[in-house]
Design an enzyme around this catalytic site. Structure first.
Site, PDB file in Angstrom:
ATOM      1  N   ASP A 199       0.769  -1.187  -0.127  1.00 44.14           N
ATOM      2  CA  ASP A 199      -0.047  -0.085  -0.123  1.00 44.14           C
ATOM      3  C   ASP A 199       0.828   1.210  -0.093  1.00 44.14           C
ATOM      4  O   ASP A 199       1.943   1.167  -0.056  1.00 44.14           O
ATOM      5  CB  ASP A 199      -1.103   0.209   1.259  1.00 44.14           C
ATOM      6  CG  ASP A 199      -2.385   0.661   0.835  1.00 44.14           C
ATOM      7  OD1 ASP A 199      -2.289   1.708   0.277  1.00 44.14           O
ATOM      8  OD2 ASP A 199      -3.184  -0.180   0.949  1.00 44.14           O
ATOM      9  N   HIS A 269      -3.079   3.080  -4.564  1.00 45.72           N
ATOM     10  CA  HIS A 269      -2.264   2.474  -3.218  1.00 45.72           C
ATOM     11  C   HIS A 269      -0.912   2.109  -3.518  1.00 45.72           C
ATOM     12  O   HIS A 269      -0.581   0.914  -3.110  1.00 45.72           O
ATOM     13  CB  HIS A 269      -3.062   1.271  -2.724  1.00 45.72           C
ATOM     14  CG  HIS A 269      -4.467   2.113  -1.866  1.00 45.72           C
ATOM     15  ND1 HIS A 269      -4.563   2.753  -0.895  1.00 45.72           N
ATOM     16  CD2 HIS A 269      -5.733   1.985  -2.696  1.00 45.72           C
ATOM     17  CE1 HIS A 269      -5.787   2.985  -0.795  1.00 45.72           C
ATOM     18  NE2 HIS A 269      -6.500   2.675  -1.737  1.00 45.72           N
ATOM     19  N   GLU A 333      -9.953   2.707  -5.025  1.00 44.33           N
ATOM     20  CA  GLU A 333      -9.538   3.866  -4.697  1.00 44.33           C
ATOM     21  C   GLU A 333      -8.318   4.406  -5.635  1.00 44.33           C
ATOM     22  O   GLU A 333      -7.310   4.682  -5.004  1.00 44.33           O
ATOM     23  CB  GLU A 333      -9.471   4.137  -3.081  1.00 44.33           C
ATOM     24  CG  GLU A 333     -10.309   3.692  -2.249  1.00 44.33           C
ATOM     25  CD  GLU A 333      -9.843   3.895  -0.706  1.00 44.33           C
ATOM     26  OE1 GLU A 333     -10.987   4.165  -0.061  1.00 44.33           O
ATOM     27  OE2 GLU A 333      -8.909   3.180  -0.263  1.00 44.33           O
ATOM     28  N   TRP A 405     -17.181  -4.106  -1.310  1.00 44.09           N
ATOM     29  CA  TRP A 405     -16.584  -3.364   0.404  1.00 44.09           C
ATOM     30  C   TRP A 405     -17.526  -2.059   0.163  1.00 44.09           C
ATOM     31  O   TRP A 405     -17.854  -1.685   1.464  1.00 44.09           O
ATOM     32  CB  TRP A 405     -15.073  -3.168   0.434  1.00 44.09           C
ATOM     33  CG  TRP A 405     -14.571  -1.975  -0.587  1.00 44.09           C
ATOM     34  CD1 TRP A 405     -14.250  -2.083  -1.994  1.00 44.09           C
ATOM     35  CD2 TRP A 405     -14.280  -0.674  -0.077  1.00 44.09           C
ATOM     36  NE1 TRP A 405     -13.958  -0.774  -2.513  1.00 44.09           N
ATOM     37  CE2 TRP A 405     -14.004   0.084  -1.388  1.00 44.09           C
ATOM     38  CE3 TRP A 405     -14.663   0.009   1.134  1.00 44.09           C
ATOM     39  CZ2 TRP A 405     -13.342   1.318  -1.144  1.00 44.09           C
ATOM     40  CZ3 TRP A 405     -13.953   1.354   1.172  1.00 44.09           C
ATOM     41  CH2 TRP A 405     -13.564   1.898   0.202  1.00 44.09           C
ATOM     42  N   PHE A 431     -13.740  -4.488  10.521  1.00 40.41           N
ATOM     43  CA  PHE A 431     -13.617  -4.625  11.770  1.00 40.41           C
ATOM     44  C   PHE A 431     -12.453  -3.645  12.379  1.00 40.41           C
ATOM     45  O   PHE A 431     -11.997  -3.894  13.455  1.00 40.41           O
ATOM     46  CB  PHE A 431     -13.254  -6.202  12.184  1.00 40.41           C
ATOM     47  CG  PHE A 431     -14.133  -6.999  12.017  1.00 40.41           C
ATOM     48  CD1 PHE A 431     -15.529  -6.584  11.637  1.00 40.41           C
ATOM     49  CD2 PHE A 431     -14.329  -8.388  12.580  1.00 40.41           C
ATOM     50  CE1 PHE A 431     -16.583  -7.506  11.511  1.00 40.41           C
ATOM     51  CE2 PHE A 431     -15.018  -9.335  12.241  1.00 40.41           C
ATOM     52  CZ  PHE A 431     -16.383  -8.850  12.061  1.00 40.41           C
ATOM     53  N   GLU A 483      -4.292   1.097   9.813  1.00 37.13           N
ATOM     54  CA  GLU A 483      -4.125   2.462  10.142  1.00 37.13           C
ATOM     55  C   GLU A 483      -3.902   2.607  11.612  1.00 37.13           C
ATOM     56  O   GLU A 483      -2.976   3.324  12.215  1.00 37.13           O
ATOM     57  CB  GLU A 483      -4.731   3.447   9.623  1.00 37.13           C
ATOM     58  CG  GLU A 483      -4.616   3.737   8.055  1.00 37.13           C
ATOM     59  CD  GLU A 483      -5.763   2.942   7.217  1.00 37.13           C
ATOM     60  OE1 GLU A 483      -6.225   1.793   7.728  1.00 37.13           O
ATOM     61  OE2 GLU A 483      -6.144   3.248   6.196  1.00 37.13           O
TER      62      GLU A 483
HETATM   63  C1  ACM Z   1     -10.826  -0.514   0.626  1.00 48.78           C
HETATM   64  O1  ACM Z   1     -11.508  -0.130   1.994  1.00 48.78           O
HETATM   65  N1  ACM Z   1     -10.345   0.638   0.178  1.00 48.78           N
HETATM   66  C2  ACM Z   1     -11.054  -1.595   0.028  1.00 48.78           C
END
Ligand code: ACM
Ligand code: ZN
Length: 774
Positions: A199, A269, A333, A405, A431, A483
């Site tokens: 990422d 990413h 994204e 998602w 989660f 994160e």
């Molecule tokens: C994601 O939560 N960006 C897949």
């Protein structure tokens, strides 16, 4: 983090006492995930005593390992040694064998009679799940002798894909931690580990042809503090897995019937990779491994042929390490800003003849070109791709499986297009979200509110699909973006016990599921968490309260309970409850403003305190009608939320707030008799980054008949500025007192997000918790 129960305390609470001597402990088949069919029979019982052996059928390495796993589990639970040996005669023993005829290879049958125990699988994996069931049925009591009542269990999973996701980029976890994570999966009958290896904030897998990916890309110079506070910790952070270590983890998982699915997230990413190889980006850099959270604009250049070679080279090495049929290519994204101005990307768009249309921009079609390239390469090598639901934009690659998602919409669309789907909707299965509303006493999380009950009640099969289309929903997965998960202990805390709820969504047929029943089974599984030393969240032991605005009586009615029916003591004067405080054993009727404090008092220790301020005004528990709809995603209890006496905190997802989107808050409150009023107030919760804005105005109208309204006060509010803070905004209109029965409150939402914001021109959300009339 507060830990409610010490290990010994919890074990005592659930009846599993550490004891000496040869005491008998009845096994209990009420386990998690609940087997499809548990039938007790009249064939007596079987005692797992010193002489009991674990016999596995034939010359089969996997079956031998299965037997050793079972011996290991029993040793840990009881302290006793059970020998394992190859053979066929199970009499008086535990016999593990193959040959069950079933629709799914993961099925098993577990039989206990007075003659012994047999676990028969449709495959070695099926036997392994039978072993998990036996393991969970036996109470973890050292020096005890397990006694198994006669039973026949016929079991198989609802879904073939039962996954969890492991983000090692934002924070890195060691090989031993990865193995522990796999062990946790085993306890929940899970079989797919989605390993998010790359990422913006770190590249974590050695790629021999591109050594700088880990030499440079695995290290960031520091990390932002909190939620992109603008302040940094000044500490270098890094870590990666050698290919040898990755293979070790793959093998460890495979021995436990878990497939590791690697994700190389592209074309977005990718900033860590660009830091290592800047020529792969549109501008050529320089780039740094990102030190903050979010979505970087720096993505792979889709016009650069060396990017295509890079993708092929990386996946070649990835395929060599990971035997999984699926390879995850990300696709989520990917901002298109750089592509829009990059001459190479624009040249590629021209060469490919890509044109914008009503559905997609030409850059979205360019993203499909990249994903198609990756898919073609992987398909040619016998693999299949999974991508996040953004891969639908610009058209799906021919054989792609979609991971839905952003809600379930992408999954539904993909299934209609006859593509396989894995459901991971963020509103049920992220989660990294908070598991309690009491966020002030929690370690920092990304936000959200995802309590275990919501996870449990998730139904992954969309009713809007035909039975034929539903076959494309092949599985369910929960995600753990890291994160705000800096340590492995914190990862366990976010996962457990929500994984328990997830495991029944993944394994158990919906007609067998029942939340209350699940809760009654949960303490036994939590005993095993404690035995394994896992750090788990204890919110399930807290007092739960439901508040109902009772408009018939003008009261707020509270029903409280706990998972184990521990006595709940409460006060209404703000003091801490004690054993002499009243017990909440029926509906608690609140008629005036107060502070409710409630505690579950257990011999092993008290629960956290439930505290709720209930503020009565002239509108509390009065019939409230919506003249314009509440946003579906955030409607919770609907407009009665606005008059239930309960205020929200700074988190708009707790259920105390409801949202209005693309229309206004427009409600009429019936005070039920002509009432003298002189002010109306409401509060908004603002989170600009999430497109949640303050109100743009406020009008109060009154009426005696509910039809003809007269305005009594009104004001307008300016659009929010970039410098305006997030948080709560209070609005109050005070006017010359009037007599009225009906009060209409009209609050316009933001219809055009200002230019300074990424969502410019779109509608914003308006979140309101309560309308107070005095
Ligand atoms: C994601 O939560 N960006 C897949
Ligand atoms: Zn470019």
């Amino acid at each position: 983090m507060k830990t409610l129960f010490k290990l010994a305390g919890l074990l005592a609470m659930t009846g599993a006492l550490i004891s000496c001597g040869d005491n008998k402990e009845m096994a209990d088949y009420q386990i998690i995930p609940l087997p499809q069919e548990v039938v007790t029979t009249s064939n007596g019982e079987f005692v797992l005593d010193n002489g009991t052996k674990i016999i596995y059928l034939g010359d089969n390495e996997m079956m031998q390992r299965n037997a050793q796993f079972l011996a290991g589990y029993l040793k840990k639970a009881t302290g006793a040694d059970y020998t394992t040996e190859a053979g066929t005669d199970g009499k008086g023993n535990i016999l593990l064998s193959l040959g069950l005829t079933a629709e799914t290879p993961e099925a098993y049958q577990l039989d206990v009679t007075s003659d012994g125990v047999s676990i028969t699988g449709a495959s070695e994996a099926g036997v392994f799940y039978g072993i998990q069931t036996l393991r969970k049925s036996v109470s973890p009591v050292i020096n005890s002798t397990p006694v198994l009542a006669a039973v026949q269990i016929k079991d198989y999973p609802r879904f073939g894909y039962r996954g969890v996701h492991f983000d090692v980029s934002r924070h890195f976890f060691t090989v031993d931690e990865a193995k522990s994570y796999i062990d946790m999966m085993v306890l929940h009958n899970m079989n797919r580990l989605h390993w998010h290896l790359t990422d913006d904030q770190g590249w974590r897998l050695e790629i021999k042809k591109y050594p700088l990916l880990t030499e440079i890309g695995a290290n960031r110079k520091e990390t932002v503090i909190g939620r992109n506070s603008g302040e940094y910790d000044g500490k270098p952070y890094g870590g990666f897995y050698t290919q040898e270590q990755a293979r070790e983890i793959v093998a460890y998982a495979a021995e436990r019937y878990i497939t590791v699915i690697p994700e190389i997230d592209l074309p977005g990413h990718m900033q860590a990779a660009l830091a290592a190889y800047p020529h792969l980006g549109c501008t050529g850099g320089p780039y740094e491994v990102w030190t903050q959270w979010g979505v970087s604009d720096n993505v792979l250049c889709a016009g650069n042929d060396s990017v295509l070679t890079f993708i092929d080279d990386v996946f070649s090495e990835v395929m060599d390490i990971f035997p999984s049929r699926y390879i995850h290519v990300g696709g989520d994204e990917c901002p298109k800003a750089k592509w829009g101005t990059c001459p190479k990307c624009q040249a590629r768009i021209k060469t490919l003849g890509l044109k914008a249309d009503a559905k997609h921009s030409k850059e979205e079609y360019l993203q499909s070109f990249i994903i198609n390239h990756a898919e073609k390469f992987l398909n040619e090598h016998g693999r299949r791709i999974i991508g996040w639901d953004e891969i639908l934009e610009g058209g799906l690659a021919p054989n792609a499986t979609v991971m839905s998602w952003r809600g379930e919409g992408g999954g539904i669309e993909a299934a209609k297009q006859k593509h396989d789907v894995i459901m991971t909707p963020n509103t049920y299965l992220y989660f990294d979200y908070y598991q309690t509303k009491d966020t002030e006493n929690e370690p920092l999380a990304i936000g959200g509110y995802l309590p275990i009950e919501r996870v449990y009640n998730y139904e992954p099969m969309p009713a809007s699909l035909t039975p034929e289309e539903q076959k494309y929903i092949i599985g369910v997965q929960a995600n753990h973006w890291s994160e705000y998960i800096p340590t492995y202990s914190q990862l366990q805390y976010m996962a457990l016990p929500r994984w328990a709820a997830l495991s029944e969504v993944q394994w158990t047929n919906p007609d067998k599921k029942n939340y209350k029943d699940f809760l009654s089974r949960l303490p036994r599984l939590i005993n095993l968490y404690a035995l394994e030393g896992y750090n788990y969240a204890t919110h399930v032991f807290d007092v739960k309260a439901d508040f109902v605005a009772n408009s018939a009586d003008g009261t707020v009615d509270v029903v409280m309970g706990t998972i184990d029916n521990a006595p709940i003591h409460y006060t209404l004067d703000g003091t801490e409850p004690t054993t002499t405080s009243p017990v909440a054993d029926s509906i608690l009727v609140i008629k005036e403003s107060c502070t409710l404090n409630a505690l579950a008092l257990r011999p092993t220790g008290n629960s956290r305190m439930l505290t709720e301020k209930i503020a009565f005004s002239k509108s509390t528990s009065k019939p409230t009608k919506a003249n314009q709809p509440v946003n579906k995603q955030y409607q919770y209890n609907g407009v009665t939320t606005l008059t239930d006496g309960l205020k929200g905190n700074g988190n708009y997802k707790t259920g105390r707030w409801i949202a209005f989107y693309r229309n206004d808050m427009d409600v009429t409150i019936d005070l039920q008799q002509s009432t003298r009023i002189s002010s109306v107030a409401f509060t908004t919760c603002v989170e600009k980054g999430d497109w949640v804005f303050d109100a743009r105005g406020f009008t109060v109208e009154v009426s005696d008949d509910g039809n003809n309204f007269t305005e009594v006060a009104s004001e307008e509010y300016p659009a929010m500025k970039e410098s305006d803070r997030n948080g709560l905004y209070e609005h109050k209109l005070t006017f010359t007192p009037v007599q009225a029965r009906y009060v209409r409150v009209l609050v316009p939402s933001e219809k055009s997000i200002p230019q300074w914001h990424g969502g410019r021109g779109n509608s914003g959300f308006l979140f309101v918790d309560e309308v107070t009339i005095e």
